[in-house]
Structures are given as C-alpha cells and as structure tokens.
Design a protein around this motif. Structure first.
Motif, PDB file in Angstrom:
ATOM      1  N   ALA A 103       0.757  -1.064   0.044  1.00 14.37           N
ATOM      2  CA  ALA A 103       0.034  -0.071   0.022  1.00 14.37           C
ATOM      3  C   ALA A 103       0.690   1.326  -0.022  1.00 14.37           C
ATOM      4  CB  ALA A 103      -0.940   0.012   1.148  1.00 14.37           C
ATOM      5  N   VAL A 104       1.955   1.276   0.808  1.00 11.64           N
ATOM      6  CA  VAL A 104       2.901   2.371   0.982  1.00 11.64           C
ATOM      7  C   VAL A 104       3.651   2.601  -0.714  1.00 11.64           C
ATOM      8  CG1 VAL A 104       4.935   3.256   1.909  1.00 11.64           C
ATOM      9  CG2 VAL A 104       3.380   2.197   3.067  1.00 11.64           C
ATOM     10  N   TYR A 105       3.849   1.443  -1.196  1.00 11.53           N
ATOM     11  CA  TYR A 105       4.542   1.317  -2.226  1.00 11.53           C
ATOM     12  C   TYR A 105       3.563   2.051  -3.276  1.00 11.53           C
ATOM     13  CZ  TYR A 105       6.076  -0.152  -7.131  1.00 11.53           C
ATOM     14  OH  TYR A 105       6.735  -0.059  -8.219  1.00 11.53           O
ATOM     15  N   GLU A 106       2.355   1.946  -3.642  1.00 12.60           N
ATOM     16  CA  GLU A 106       1.128   2.171  -4.625  1.00 12.60           C
ATOM     17  C   GLU A 106       1.228   3.655  -4.248  1.00 12.60           C
ATOM     18  OE1 GLU A 106      -0.142   1.048  -6.883  1.00 12.60           O
ATOM     19  OE2 GLU A 106       0.802  -0.967  -6.662  1.00 12.60           O
ATOM     20  N   GLU A 107       1.186   4.282  -3.022  1.00 14.07           N
ATOM     21  CA  GLU A 107       1.220   5.697  -2.603  1.00 14.07           C
ATOM     22  C   GLU A 107       2.665   6.547  -3.238  1.00 14.07           C
ATOM     23  OE1 GLU A 107       0.549   6.107   1.611  1.00 14.07           O
ATOM     24  OE2 GLU A 107      -1.398   5.244   1.686  1.00 14.07           O
ATOM     25  N   TRP A 108       3.593   5.671  -2.935  1.00 10.87           N
ATOM     26  CA  TRP A 108       4.855   6.323  -3.533  1.00 10.87           C
ATOM     27  C   TRP A 108       4.711   6.395  -4.808  1.00 10.87           C
ATOM     28  CZ3 TRP A 108       8.566   4.259  -6.705  1.00 10.87           C
ATOM     29  CH2 TRP A 108       9.768   4.731  -7.013  1.00 10.87           C
ATOM     30  N   VAL A 109       4.450   5.494  -5.661  1.00  9.64           N
ATOM     31  CA  VAL A 109       4.369   5.459  -7.214  1.00  9.64           C
ATOM     32  C   VAL A 109       3.399   6.792  -7.588  1.00  9.64           C
ATOM     33  CG1 VAL A 109       3.481   4.386  -9.023  1.00  9.64           C
ATOM     34  CG2 VAL A 109       4.601   2.960  -7.524  1.00  9.64           C
ATOM     35  N   ALA A 110       2.327   7.041  -7.091  1.00  7.50           N
ATOM     36  CA  ALA A 110       1.468   8.053  -7.289  1.00  7.50           C
ATOM     37  C   ALA A 110       2.224   9.320  -7.112  1.00  7.50           C
ATOM     38  CB  ALA A 110       0.354   8.009  -6.608  1.00  7.50           C
ATOM     39  N   SER A 111       3.093   9.661  -6.133  1.00  9.00           N
ATOM     40  CA  SER A 111       3.843  10.888  -5.832  1.00  9.00           C
ATOM     41  C   SER A 111       4.898  10.855  -6.700  1.00  9.00           C
ATOM     42  CB  SER A 111       4.291  10.972  -4.461  1.00  9.00           C
ATOM     43  OG  SER A 111       5.093   9.868  -3.944  1.00  9.00           O
ATOM     44  N   ALA A 112       5.598   9.751  -7.020  1.00 11.69           N
ATOM     45  CA  ALA A 112       6.743   9.571  -7.606  1.00 11.69           C
ATOM     46  C   ALA A 112       6.635   9.928  -9.207  1.00 11.69           C
ATOM     47  CB  ALA A 112       7.471   8.350  -7.582  1.00 11.69           C
ATOM     48  N   GLN A 113       5.352   9.543  -9.619  1.00  9.65           N
ATOM     49  CA  GLN A 113       5.002   9.832 -11.190  1.00  9.65           C
ATOM     50  C   GLN A 113       4.802  11.414 -11.507  1.00  9.65           C
ATOM     51  OE1 GLN A 113       1.588   7.449 -11.378  1.00  9.65           O
ATOM     52  NE2 GLN A 113       2.429   5.872 -12.699  1.00  9.65           N
ATOM     53  N   GLU A 114       4.705  12.189 -10.124  1.00  8.28           N
ATOM     54  CA  GLU A 114       4.589  13.525 -10.437  1.00  8.28           C
ATOM     55  C   GLU A 114       5.889  14.143 -10.334  1.00  8.28           C
ATOM     56  OE1 GLU A 114       1.735  15.327  -7.929  1.00  8.28           O
ATOM     57  OE2 GLU A 114       0.041  14.100  -8.751  1.00  8.28           O
ATOM     58  N   GLU A 115       6.713  13.725  -9.317  1.00  4.24           N
ATOM     59  CA  GLU A 115       8.223  14.202  -9.078  1.00  4.24           C
ATOM     60  C   GLU A 115       9.187  13.829  -9.840  1.00  4.24           C
ATOM     61  OE1 GLU A 115      11.172  14.116  -5.000  1.00  4.24           O
ATOM     62  OE2 GLU A 115       9.310  13.027  -5.017  1.00  4.24           O
ATOM     63  N   PHE A 116       9.260  12.444 -10.425  1.00  2.00           N
ATOM     64  CA  PHE A 116      10.179  11.870 -11.335  1.00  2.00           C
ATOM     65  C   PHE A 116       9.357  11.509 -12.521  1.00  2.00           C
ATOM     66  CE2 PHE A 116      11.309  10.898  -6.948  1.00  2.00           C
ATOM     67  CZ  PHE A 116      12.312  11.792  -6.677  1.00  2.00           C
ATOM     68  N   PRO A 117       8.904  12.207 -13.320  1.00  2.00           N
ATOM     69  CA  PRO A 117       8.336  11.629 -14.710  1.00  2.00           C
ATOM     70  C   PRO A 117       9.302  11.294 -15.435  1.00  2.00           C
ATOM     71  CG  PRO A 117       8.160  14.182 -14.504  1.00  2.00           C
ATOM     72  CD  PRO A 117       8.711  13.646 -13.275  1.00  2.00           C
ATOM     73  N   ALA A 118       9.053  10.161 -16.163  1.00  2.00           N
ATOM     74  CA  ALA A 118      10.060   9.489 -17.363  1.00  2.00           C
ATOM     75  C   ALA A 118       9.875  10.455 -18.517  1.00  2.00           C
ATOM     76  CB  ALA A 118       9.513   8.106 -17.453  1.00  2.00           C
TER      77      ALA A 118
END
Length: 283
Positions: free
Chosen positions: A268-283
């Motif tokens: 669950a923490v991973y899913e939350e991190w993915v959501a924030s990382a997609q904004e902070e570190f977009p490919a």
C-alpha cells in the motif's frame, strides 16, 4: 456547482497529500537491515530465497573444503613422520600404485559432481528470470545509478549523499534530513529504489560508459552493467527495511562513490509512493 467542484478538487488534493505524507513517513521509519557491520564477518541477513540458497551453499562448500584440508594436512604429517630418513632409512623402490591412482582420480570427480548437483540448481534459479510484478531498468554511470520504472513512467538518478567528500557537519545534517545517521555515510543515496515487499522485481541492467556492477548482498543478487548490453536479475524481498549495496566492478576513480539504496515497503505504501513519484520523477 463550481463551489462543489472546487471543494471536491481541494478534498481530492488533500487526500493525495495525506497519502503522500503517509507514504513518506512509512518509508522514513524503515529499519536498516542490509548493511555492512564494522569488524563483523559473514553474510548480511538473507531476505530472499536466492540469498538463503547462496549462504547455505557457501556453508556446505566450507565444510567440504575444511574436510579436504584436514585430510591432506593429516596425510602430509603422517608421510613426514612415517617416511623421513630417520624412521625409514631404506625407501621403497616402486613407482606406481594403480589402486591409489584410480582412487585419487575418482574421489575428486565424485566430490565435484556432488558440488555441482547442489550449485547448478542455485545458478539456474538466479538466471531463469520469472514473470515480474515490478520492472526496473538500472543504468550504471560514472559515477551514479539511474533507474526507470518502465511500467510506471518513473525515472530518477541516485547519487551518494556527500559524493566524493569527507564526512563533515553539512553531510551529517543532510544524512539526518534523509532519515539516516553518520554511520550510513558512503552507503546512503539521495534517492532510493522503492519496491513492495513480497513482489517479484525484475531489473534490467546496463551501463552508459564503462562496466559497473549492481548488487545487494542481502538479496543475493549481483549483475554486471555492460555498455551496449542488457542483462537481468530478479529478487523477491521478504522483509520490509532498508538495504544497501555498492558498485562491485572497478569502474574508475570514483568507483567507491556508487552506493545503492533499496527500500522494501508495504504494498500500500508502494502504491502511494508510485503516485507521488510519477509527479516528482516523470519519465
């Protein structure tokens, strides 16, 4: 309607921020498990099936090597004592002993076949890449790592905190701000690889300039990052925590400043991190 939509948007943003804060707190509160211990010997705790297999295999080989060493040492001592000039003034004149020569040929073959019967399955398990839940491409650079979560459109570089410097107050403050201590200097990175516990992670490894090597001892994985080639490794971490590794291929003057940080978190923490990382570190 505009007010309702506005309130809904603010509420959604609040939920997103709350989720991001929760994920960040959970990630910062992780226990450090896979790290070298000053003055210690042996392996780091094994938290994957691969690492347990490797550590068991190493222990078995150590026993076999110890038995062979003791046998050869004892045999040499017996020959020295029994057949020295004082104890045996008239040496034998034979030059061959067929049964003995057959024995010292057959016995090592049997030992090697026995070792192979246990080591080859471990090797095949490492090299047969399963279907992954998380796919990450890791690139070794002079002298930092780049990571791309290919399924999530996330990309970031990961550099040592206090890169190529001696420890000082500013670096200690930076380490503490990132949730580490002075003891993790040389191991901690500014951005960590985040993976969910219990998930099969498949990493595609390559290099951009020279040969590097990506490894996490507690996972039992190590793979050279060769420019122009793609290789793969996999692991399934069974315990939440922070794990450290370092580049394991001599790659140049700053080889010592290429640490690896992996944080294993709740799904669950991973899913939350993915959501924030997609904004902070977009490919």
């Amino acid at each position: 309607m505009m007010n309702i939509a506005k309130r809904f948007g603010l509420a959604a943003a609040g939920v997103a921020l709350a989720g991001t804060a929760h994920a960040q707190t959970a990630i910062e509160d992780l226990e450090i498990i896979g790290a070298p211990t000053p003055g210690a010997t042996g392996f780091q705790p094994a938290v994957t099936e691969l690492a347990r297999d490797l550590q068991w295999l190493d222990g078995m080989l150590l026993v076999i090597c110890a038995v062979i060493t003791l046998f050869v040492t004892g045999l040499l001592a017996w020959v020295v004592l029994r057949y020295n000039k004082k104890s045996n003034p008239t040496p034998a004149t034979f030059t061959h002993n067929s049964p003995l020569e057959v024995a010292w040929t057959i016995v090592p073959i049997v030992v090697l076949v026995f070792i192979g019967a246990f080591s080859l399955p471990v090797l095949f398990k490492q090299q047969e890449i399963p279907e992954g839940d998380v796919h990450i491409t890791v690139t070794g650079n002079k002298w930092f790592w780049s990571y791309e979560y290919t399924d999530e459109a996330i990309y970031f570089d990961s550099r040592m905190i206090g890169y190529a410097q001696n420890i000082n107050d500013d670096i200690i403050a930076e380490l503490e701000e990132a949730g580490y201590s002075e003891d993790e200097f040389g191991l901690a990175t500014d951005t960590a690889v985040i993976v969910p516990v219990g998930a099969t992670v498949v990493m595609t490894v390559t290099g951009s300039d020279v040969i590097h090597s990506w490894t996490i001892p507690a996972f039992g994985v190590k793979q050279d990052a060769v420019p122009g080639r793609f290789a793969q490794l996999w692991f399934n971490a069974e315990q939440e925590g922070i794990y450290f590794g370092q580049c394991s291929e001599l790659c140049g003057k700053d080889h010592a400043y290429m640490p690896i940080t992996v944080k294993v978190v709740d799904p669950a923490v991973y899913e939350e991190w993915v959501a924030s990382a997609q904004e902070e570190f977009p490919a």
